[in-house]
Design a protein around this motif. Sequence first.
Motif, mmCIF file in Angstrom:
data_model
loop_
_atom_site.group_PDB
_atom_site.id
_atom_site.type_symbol
_atom_site.label_atom_id
_atom_site.label_comp_id
_atom_site.label_asym_id
_atom_site.label_seq_id
_atom_site.Cartn_x
_atom_site.Cartn_y
_atom_site.Cartn_z
ATOM 1 N N UNK A 90 0.832 -1.195 0.000
ATOM 2 C CA UNK A 90 0.000 0.000 0.000
ATOM 3 C C UNK A 90 0.875 1.257 0.000
ATOM 4 N N UNK A 91 0.444 2.218 -0.839
ATOM 5 C CA UNK A 91 1.142 3.499 -0.936
ATOM 6 C C UNK A 91 0.108 4.600 -0.729
ATOM 7 N N UNK A 92 0.511 5.759 -0.244
ATOM 8 C CA UNK A 92 -0.448 6.861 -0.012
ATOM 9 C C UNK A 92 -1.201 7.219 -1.293
ATOM 10 N N UNK A 93 -2.487 7.535 -1.100
ATOM 11 C CA UNK A 93 -3.339 7.840 -2.247
ATOM 12 C C UNK A 93 -4.349 8.919 -1.832
ATOM 13 N N UNK A 94 -3.854 10.083 -1.475
ATOM 14 C CA UNK A 94 -4.698 11.154 -0.960
ATOM 15 C C UNK A 94 -4.918 12.229 -2.025
ATOM 16 N N UNK A 95 -6.082 12.870 -1.997
ATOM 17 C CA UNK A 95 -6.316 13.978 -2.940
ATOM 18 C C UNK A 95 -5.299 15.093 -2.715
ATOM 19 N N UNK A 96 -5.113 15.905 -3.697
ATOM 20 C CA UNK A 96 -4.100 16.965 -3.558
ATOM 21 C C UNK A 96 -4.445 17.934 -2.428
ATOM 22 N N UNK A 107 -7.015 11.059 -12.274
ATOM 23 C CA UNK A 107 -7.017 12.422 -11.746
ATOM 24 C C UNK A 107 -8.104 12.557 -10.693
ATOM 25 N N UNK A 108 -7.829 13.482 -9.741
ATOM 26 C CA UNK A 108 -8.775 13.787 -8.680
ATOM 27 C C UNK A 108 -9.665 14.958 -9.095
ATOM 28 N N UNK A 109 -10.943 14.875 -8.688
ATOM 29 C CA UNK A 109 -11.906 15.949 -8.921
ATOM 30 C C UNK A 109 -12.640 16.200 -7.623
ATOM 31 N N UNK A 110 -12.786 17.474 -7.271
ATOM 32 C CA UNK A 110 -13.415 17.829 -6.015
ATOM 33 C C UNK A 110 -14.910 18.060 -6.221
ATOM 34 N N UNK A 111 -15.725 17.619 -5.200
ATOM 35 C CA UNK A 111 -17.152 17.861 -5.222
ATOM 36 C C UNK A 111 -17.925 16.761 -5.919
ATOM 37 N N UNK A 112 -19.256 16.906 -5.855
ATOM 38 C CA UNK A 112 -20.151 15.887 -6.425
ATOM 39 C C UNK A 112 -20.782 16.336 -7.722
ATOM 40 N N UNK A 113 -20.296 17.425 -8.259
ATOM 41 C CA UNK A 113 -20.804 17.920 -9.534
ATOM 42 C C UNK A 113 -22.292 18.257 -9.424
ATOM 43 N N UNK A 114 -22.614 19.126 -8.439
ATOM 44 C CA UNK A 114 -23.977 19.602 -8.284
ATOM 45 C C UNK A 114 -24.808 18.841 -7.289
ATOM 46 N N UNK A 115 -24.216 17.855 -6.638
ATOM 47 C CA UNK A 115 -24.939 17.052 -5.671
ATOM 48 C C UNK A 115 -24.623 17.443 -4.250
ATOM 49 N N UNK A 116 -24.671 16.483 -3.328
ATOM 50 C CA UNK A 116 -24.423 16.788 -1.917
ATOM 51 C C UNK A 116 -22.992 17.240 -1.696
ATOM 52 N N UNK A 117 -22.820 18.028 -0.641
ATOM 53 C CA UNK A 117 -21.480 18.527 -0.311
ATOM 54 C C UNK A 117 -20.669 17.483 0.433
ATOM 55 N N UNK A 118 -21.301 16.624 1.121
ATOM 56 C CA UNK A 118 -20.619 15.587 1.880
ATOM 57 C C UNK A 118 -21.448 14.315 1.818
ATOM 58 N N UNK A 119 -20.876 13.222 2.243
ATOM 59 C CA UNK A 119 -21.558 11.926 2.142
ATOM 60 C C UNK A 119 -21.152 11.029 3.297
ATOM 61 N N UNK A 120 -22.084 10.178 3.693
ATOM 62 C CA UNK A 120 -21.790 9.167 4.710
ATOM 63 C C UNK A 120 -22.004 7.747 4.192
ATOM 64 N N UNK A 121 -22.734 7.599 3.074
ATOM 65 C CA UNK A 121 -22.975 6.261 2.519
ATOM 66 C C UNK A 121 -23.311 6.393 1.037
ATOM 67 N N UNK A 122 -22.966 5.332 0.266
ATOM 68 C CA UNK A 122 -23.217 5.299 -1.171
ATOM 69 C C UNK A 122 -23.868 3.971 -1.544
ATOM 70 N N UNK A 123 -24.589 3.962 -2.665
ATOM 71 C CA UNK A 123 -25.014 2.713 -3.300
ATOM 72 C C UNK A 123 -25.470 3.033 -4.713
#
Length: 963
Positions: free
Chosen positions: A128-134, A169-185
Amino acid sequence: MLYRNWRTREGLPQDHIRAMAGTRDGFLWLGTDSGLARFDGVHFKAFGLHEGLGAVTVQTLYEARDGALWVGTLGGGASVLRGGKLQHAYGSGDGLPSTSVLAVAEDDSGRIVVSTRDGLSRLEDNRFVPFNPPGKKEHQAVKSLFCDLTGTLWVCIAPQEIWRWKADQWMKGSDGGPATASAFCQDREGRLWIGDPDRRLWCRTPESGWRSYQLPVQGGDINMLSSGPDGTVWASMYRRGIFGLQDGGVVVPNTGSANFLDIAETVFVSQDGQLWVGTSTRGLFALTPRKLQLGVVDEEAFGPGANFIGALRETAPGQFLIGSQGRGYYLWQNGAARPVATDPESLPTSNGNAMARTRAGWVLAGGTGGLYDYSHQTGKLSRINPSFQPLTDVWQICEGKFQELWIGLGTGELFRLADKKLTRIGYGGSNDPIKGLAMDNQGALWIGTRGSGLYRWNNNETKRYGTAQGLPSPVIRVLMVDREGSLWVGSAGGGISVLRNDKFVSFSTREGLPDDVVSQLAIDDTGRLWVGTNRGLAVITKEETDAMRSGSPEELHPLLITRADGLRSEEFTITEPFRTSDSRMAFATNDGFALLNPRDFQSDTRTPPVYIEEVSVNGKPVEPVNGELNLPPGTERLEIHFTGLHFGAPERLRFRNRLAGLEDNWGAASTDRRVEYRNLSPGSYQFELSGTIGNGLWSATPATLKVNLAPHFWETNWFRALVIISALAFVGLIVRRRERMKARRKIEALKREQAVQTERARIARDLHDDVGASLTQVALLSELAQGDLNQRPERASAHINEIFTTAQDVTRSLDEIVWAVNPAHDTLESFATFLGAFVQNYTRSAGLTARLDLPATLPATPLSSVIRHHVYLATKEILHNVVKHAWATEVHLSLSIHPGSFHLILEDNGRGLNGTSTPSPGGADGLQNLRERLQQIGGTCVYDSHPGQGTRIEMDVPLDPSQ
């Protein structure tokens, strides 16, 4: 909703469930505070530290594209499970920034990404190697991870930031959706769902973009999202319950009085649509939509037994009249029941046995109090014409072709009520209660009794049907004439019988019914047969129902409605089912009644996946390699454990198996999940496993396991060939030996025959030489005596004396011959006795003294007649020579026993011979004859003699001349 619950008492490692996941093979995986568990609907298989888990507190589960299950733990890093085995546990030494793993996912290139309390890491070259957004620190916690179907990796980094990774590449945000998230499906249609900390569900579609839905709950976080095959998205709120969103509307599960949803932590919908809930303290729950409505009486208010229903009818839309067994009558509506009064008033403990709704709209009830009519205006039951005194124990009511009523009593009596006139009908029955009345299309009345079988009454003509007509049981519980005019009979112990060509064809548990006690029969609008038994409500397809009418089906595969579907009891009472005003069907049990829509219960055409779980050889677990198991020689016991998946009703799973190479046909269907084989012969086999959920459809692709059992060296072909060759050689030797033995026996037989001939010749010779010569002498002396009798009497007297002496000699010779051939004397003891007597008599007649020296006891050793004969003649010849030539006064005989022979010595005190060991040329021919005689029987003869000192002759004689 219906629910089932599993806790530690059922095998769950711990009642706190933190994570759930379903793998592509259909198994349900659970992460608890005491390890990982795999669930098949019946059994839990636990994985802990001993199985290779990094730590026992499991926080997240993820199935990768290659089928590996990643297990994120608290303090133990990430463990990887493949093929049911934990293979590796990644920790700090493998590059993870923290051993507290919160989530696992894959990026668009298929590389594993792990979120921890100290940031993201990606697996590259098994490290495992670090994989953090910029711009993000390595020690920031990543709350959730998800990779959607487009390959976009969604990341929520504390405190409230969403990042996306795609195409390197990293992209910030949900592209018009929620600002934060706790679960996905993501649902079956490909729509992405996100739950945010404000308890809102966000949905993104390619057509309309993002849309949000507020959940009706205060406080708590969305802990997990899962989408079902029907499109419902379920959200678990940490200790606030679970909620579903279907077609834009919120679904709140109703579990009745059971309150456990407030401790829910995780939610998951499996491939078959089963909804699972993991709780903080009460283990695992499975929630199923309730498809039927129960009608029950409050037993706390009206006493136990009020729900034991003996009669049931709908009096008005949604209103039902209940006749209980022992608690009177009740009216049920909208979930509540009240007692129904009778006029005149009956005992509160009376039985309601029968009900009917006539074509004119009357609701009639019959029981221990008689026959009643229900009044909608008064809400009471009124006895019909109180003058009908015989109607005191009504068991069955049937409306006839002309609106007449047919009434069967518990006494076995039958009445017809028409135009207010009651007529007793004689049908030939006895005192057995009538619990079945039905009129066929020809106007004939069928009467079922509890003990006397079935009767057909038509215009005062009666015919009885029993075992001779194919009816398996005389105890009839229900009769039904369907739209096609076929008569159906349900009996106690005999299952279902259908009348065909005036004979009954019967179907029981052998053909697939759940029980042989049938109390209810009904056919719905689609032609399916509904059967109420003591073990649930069976629904038989139209195709199989039609086949039953024609008497052709060999097997039935009913859909079974049981407690798992919401019934309080699986025992259905003898109460006619009926269709309600809202097109539902009503069925009575001994614990309430059920209302259901037939369309909600359809046959399931799926087949369950089946798996071989574990293999044991001689009691020890072994691991097959690539689906193949190689067993050593001497394997005595092979045990195979298997399972199948049908979460909706695991109790309906049935398995069949066979061992190809040993068994040609499949074994009988069974709920057993293991099979054992003992003492298999060496060779190659293939174990095959198939499963069904009771619908007659078996797994299209059986689970298989190839088994190779090596032989002992003595079970190999080369050894068998060697054994065959050796056996043939041995048989040849045996045959040769037998032939040699036959030849030997033939030679011995010839020898015996020759010995017999020799003995016969000897006897003839002795008779001729001794007896013949003596008899000739007697004849000559008799002739001389006759000539001298007148002329010279004195000479005649001398001749007569000589005849007497000769006759005595003949008698003695005959005695000696008879003694020699008598088998009773074929022992050494007998011979020694005879020989001693002979010596004494011979010497006494010659005026000599005999001295005998014989052993006091002699063994009864067999001695052939040949030996006895030659030794006797030799002794006789020696005594003759002593008397004639030795001038002796005494003879001494001695006998001694030696191993394999006996030694005989004869010596006298006479004048002796000239020579010591060799006979003189002219005077010892008799001694030479003695030697030759002894040699014939394998013996020897020597002598010792000196002039004036007597003669000593020694004979050594073998006991068995063949040796």
